[in-house]
Scaffold this motif. Structure first.
Motif, short mmCIF file in Angstrom:
data_model
loop_
_atom_site.label_atom_id
_atom_site.label_comp_id
_atom_site.label_asym_id
_atom_site.label_seq_id
_atom_site.Cartn_x
_atom_site.Cartn_y
_atom_site.Cartn_z
N ALA A 247 77.18 91.32 64.92
CA ALA A 247 77.16 91.69 66.49
C ALA A 247 76.31 92.87 66.65
O ALA A 247 75.49 93.10 67.60
N GLY B 14 72.42 91.36 65.73
CA GLY B 14 72.26 90.43 66.95
C GLY B 14 70.72 89.63 66.64
O GLY B 14 70.32 89.64 65.54
N ARG B 15 70.33 89.25 67.63
CA ARG B 15 68.96 88.52 67.43
C ARG B 15 67.78 89.50 67.13
O ARG B 15 67.01 89.01 66.71
#
Length: 405
Positions: free
Chosen positions: A117, A120-121
């Motif tokens: 989380a 992320g990307r």
């Protein structure tokens, strides 16, 4: 498969006889063998073929050790690039949660843990660079991060400059989402972890780009594809390589008035080293290029769904691929791909991968990029694509070239 269609028929050959589960990392055994194979296939098709060498700094993962233990238990892992060696003695320290780049208190003397989380990307786009620099500056002695993947498998992350060719500031490892809960619990509790990264750092390794030419008129059709990657890369690289060879065979038999330049680049996972080499040394002048087709990652790959926690293949291609074109080619691309429902051309929005650099260099380019269910994982095997998914793409590309002509 021999494809009926426009002049002349297109022949698709997805892979050499059989396939290898060797890694296809730049300069490795399988990568060098692939370059030889591609050059041979071009020659058999009647093209003038050559391998263009270039040098780079290589960490030899084929003969390396990389081990991670958390609270005494071994965890599946893979290094971030460029690996910083620990030597034969592991780094051992308590884990500490690192969930924001500006929250580094408590990392000193510990091994930082970054959740999926938190990463992320950005982890896939920018690499681990910012996290590694912040953790090292705060005094952390190592870093573990979860690489997001819809398959929950361990997904390798491409190197990003400057750490595609120089070691990260601290030892850093990737883990899979399926192991995240256990490691996160251990990090919250401050349990100990151990990182071992020990491999040969080769300053002057050699890799090759493969080039094929058909010299005819003054205008060029350029077709590029990467062929290196972290693991077997069947869905990531296989479709691009198959289509690249198919178009080379088709162009050799065609009566096109244009010249053709086929370039297969190694170095993809190292911030596109081979693509930059191609642009610098043997790309035609922009004014001489009629069309640049880039066959990037995950073209015509299979759709999957998770059923009871298991990745289940579907008999359909995914619809999340990226087909991007410059505005000058938009009408040609839309007409050529009108019968390919799983690929919708666009001109706006983000452009990634090697295609971005070809467009930024000013070339009239179109092409593909993106991921798939098992992207960058060890399970990116031949099941991730299929000839029936590739056939309409091959025919559309031949129509595109004819329309440009």
């Amino acid at each position: 498969t021999r494809l009926a269609g426009t002049r002349p028929p297109i022949t698709l050959a997805m892979l050499p006889n059989g396939y290898s589960e060797d890694t296809h990392q730049t300069g490795g055994t399988a990568d060098l063998a692939t370059a030889d194979w591609l050059a041979g296939e071009l020659e058999r098709a009647g093209l003038a073929a050559e391998k263009q060498p270039w040098t780079f700094r290589r960490w030899d993962v084929e003969r390396a050790e990389f081990l991670l233990t958390v609270d005494g238990k071994a965890i599946d892992t893979f290094p971030f690039w460029f690996p910083k060696n620990t030597g034969v003695t592991p780094v051992s320290a308590p884990l500490a949660v690192f969930d924001a780049l500006d929250k580094t208190a408590g990392l000193a003397g510990n091994i930082a843990f970054v959740s999926s989380a938190a990463a992320g990307r950005a982890l896939a786009i920018d690499g681990i660079n910012a996290w590694a620099k912040a953790a090292a500056k705060a005094g952390a002695v190592g870093l573990i991060a979860v690489s997001p993947s819809e398959s929950m498998e361990l997904a390798a992350v491409n190197g990003a400059a400057p750490y595609h060719q120089t070691p990260l500031p601290l030892p850093a490892l990737i883990i899979a989402m399926r192991d995240e809960a256990a490691v996160s619990t251990a990090a919250i509790a401050g349990k100990r972890a151990s990182i071992l990264i020990n491999g040969d750092d080769i300053a002057d390794a050699t890799a090759f780009n493969v080039i094929g030419k058909i010299a005819r008129g003054p205008k060029w059709i350029v077709v590029t594809t990467p062929f290196s990657g972290w693991f077997t890369c069947a869905g990531e690289r296989g479709p691009g390589v198959a289509l690249w060879l198919a178009l080379a065979r088709w162009a050799a038999e065609s009566k096109s008035p244009h010249s053709f330049l086929f370039i297969a680049n190694s170095g993809h996972e190292l911030d596109y080293l081979g693509a930059h080499h191609a642009l610098e040394h043997y790309a035609p002048p922009v004014a001489d290029v009629a069309c640049w087709i880039h066959l990037g990652a995950s073209i015509a790959t299979r759709a999957w769904e998770i059923r009871d926690g298991v990745s289940t293949p579907l008999d359909a291609p995914q619809t999340t691929g990226n087909l991007v074109t410059v505005p000058a080619l938009e009408a040609n691309v839309r007409a050529a791909f009108a019968d390919v429902p799983f690929l919708a051309p666009r001109t706006g929005g983000p452009v990634a991968g090697e295609l971005r650099h070809f467009i930024e260099a000013g070339h009239p380019a179109m092409g593909f990029f993106g991921g798939h269910h098992f992207f960058h994982t060890r399970r990116d095997l031949p099941k991730t694509t299929a000839p029936e998914f590739l056939e309409p793409v091959a025919l559309a590309l031949s129509k595109l070239i004819e329309s440009v002509e």
